[in-house]
Design a protein around this motif. Structure first.
Motif: not given
Ligand code: AMP
Length: 446
Positions: A3-5, A21-30, A48-54, A310-312, A338-340
């Protein structure tokens, strides 16, 4: 799963994103977050859409909070560069959510909005500045800000920045940022030009990859309709849209004139649609995006430049009404769906003139796109437009992966049957001049 901690983020940040609502990091975040917290330069390759921003935003915000010092007037502590206004807005929107209830100030610098207002906002100092390169240079010319206090530099969607010809702007900007900085570069694809950029901008970077470069999102169901000419495309699109009335679709065209004309046609036929391209003002683009997000329209007609980033949530279909001139753009376009964790369909229309472009896309993605209708165009007697040369089907020598079959054809046939191979896109300077010229045209036409 971690998890994030466990990634080394502070309790404050973990609880803030938990509330979102972010519970688990995505692979790029991890992978990226611990490296950024360690102070490493990072070269991130992610779809795209993998959680790069976080992945870059959370550790930066954490480190800025640890440091605690307010920025001096007209200085910037973190500079994030992105190719388009939409992407800048989206990144800043996310970062503001992550930094809510902290004193950190996130500012935006983009063309198409009042420069005086931006100048005023910069005057008291900025913790995180998200910018497009052109407007940033204008403001630097006006001495509205200085970059000598930048600690973190992020280049997001770097491949698109290069495609849009921002390389000189990036070099000018990087020269104004101290060498003693931490740099993160993110790109969905890894052409040689990005490797070169990474070598000149990053210091001993750690490479973080969550899927091989150029691979399209796994959950996207891809198909192609072979058509005899442009006229068939309109009819086909109307049929497609009519058969998915609950869908939310983005339709990509190559030129802004084409996009506007198609939008008007669809509108006249009763579809709830809007367009987004380089001829639209910032306000018009934002209104179109808002209407698309809130569901008051369900068809967005777009060019590449305007639609970038665009992230819709819940885009069900991406139509490649015109195939993109540069194969990488296909990956970005279809990444709008096919995002999120959702499924999505990517449907391409291909005229005989576009068969070389389709071949490039299949070579880049390593996927044989399923044929939804029509017959693959014969092109064995002719190399792909502007590519010169021909090789064997796949540079890796491995069989191409097959896209998941489209629902309406069972996936029996595949578009790669007639492939005779064009070169994968190389760096801009090594591409044939005609292709480069087309890219320049694309910049002007989108
Ligand atoms: P990005 O690739 O940064 O544009 O993120 C794509 C979408 O995924 C955005 O809507 C994010 O808010 C969302 N997202 C990113 N990371 C997470 C996460 N760890 N858990 C849930 N959603 C996330």
């Amino acid at each position: 799963m971690t998890d994030f901690s466990a990634l080394g983020l502070s309790a404050q940040i973990v609880s803030r994103i938990g509330a979102e609502g972010y519970e688990k990091p995505t692979p790029i975040q991890e992978k990226a977050i611990p490296l950024v917290l360690e102070g490493r330069d990072v070269m991130g390759l992610a779809q795209t859409g993998t959680g790069k921003t976080a992945a870059f935003g959370l550790p930066i915000i954490d480190m800025l909070l640890q440091n605690g010092k307010k920025p001096d007037p007209k200085t910037v502590k973190t500079l994030i560069l992105a190719p388009t206004r939409e992407l800048v807005n989206q990144i800043a929107e996310n970062l503001r959510i992550f930094a809510r209830k902290t004193p950190l100030k996130v500012n935006i610098v983009v063309g198409g909005a009042s420069i005086n207002r931006q100048q005023h906002q910069l005057s008291s100092g900025t913790d995180i500045l998200v910018a497009t390169p052109g407007r940033l240079l204008d403001l630097l010319d006006r001495r509205a800000l200085r970059l000598d206090a930048v600690r973190f530099l992020v280049l997001d969607e770097a491949d698109q920045m290069l495609d849009l010809g921002f390389i000189h702007d990036l070099k000018k900007i990087a020269a104004l940022v101290p060498d003693q900085r931490q740099t993160m570069l993110f790109s969905a694809t890894m052409p040689k030009s990005i490797a070169d950029l990474s070598r000149s901008f990053l210091s001993n970077p750690e490479r973080v990859e969550v899927s091989p470069p150029g691979k399209t999102a796994d959950k996207i169901d891809q198909a192609v309709h072979f058509v005899a000419g442009k006229a068939e495309k309109v009819e086909l699109l109307r049929q497609e849209l009519t058969s998915h009335p609950e869908g939310r679709a983005i339709v990509f065209l190559r030129t802004k004139h084409g996009a506007e004309k198609l939008m008007k046609h669809l509108d006249s036929r009763g579809f709830a649609t809007a367009s987004i391209h380089g001829n639209k003002s910032q306000g018009q683009r934002e209104r179109a995006l808002k209407a698309f997000k809130d569901g008051s329209i369900n068809v967005l007609v777009a060019t590449d430049v305007a639609a970038r980033g665009i992230d819709v949530p819940g885009v069900t279909h991406v139509y490649n009404y015109d195939l993109p001139e540069v194969a990488d753009a296909y990956v970005h376009r279809i990444g709008r769906t096919a995002r999120a964790g959702n499924d999505g369909k990517a449907i391409a229309f291909c005229t005989p003139e576009e068969s070389g472009l389709l071949r490039d896309i299949q070579r880049l993605t390593g996927i044989d796109i399923a044929v939804a209708s029509g017959e693959p165009h014969a092109h064995a007697d002719r190399p792909a437009r502007g590519r010169g040369g021909r090789g064997r089907g796949n540079p890796s020598g491995k069989p191409a992966r097959r896209a998941r079959p489209s629902g309406n054809n069972g996936g029996q046939r595949h578009a790669g049957d007639a492939r005779d191979g064009a070169h994968r896109n190389g760096p801009a300077k090594s591409r044939p001049r005609r292709q480069r010229n087309r890219q320049n045209d694309r910049r002007q036409s989108a």
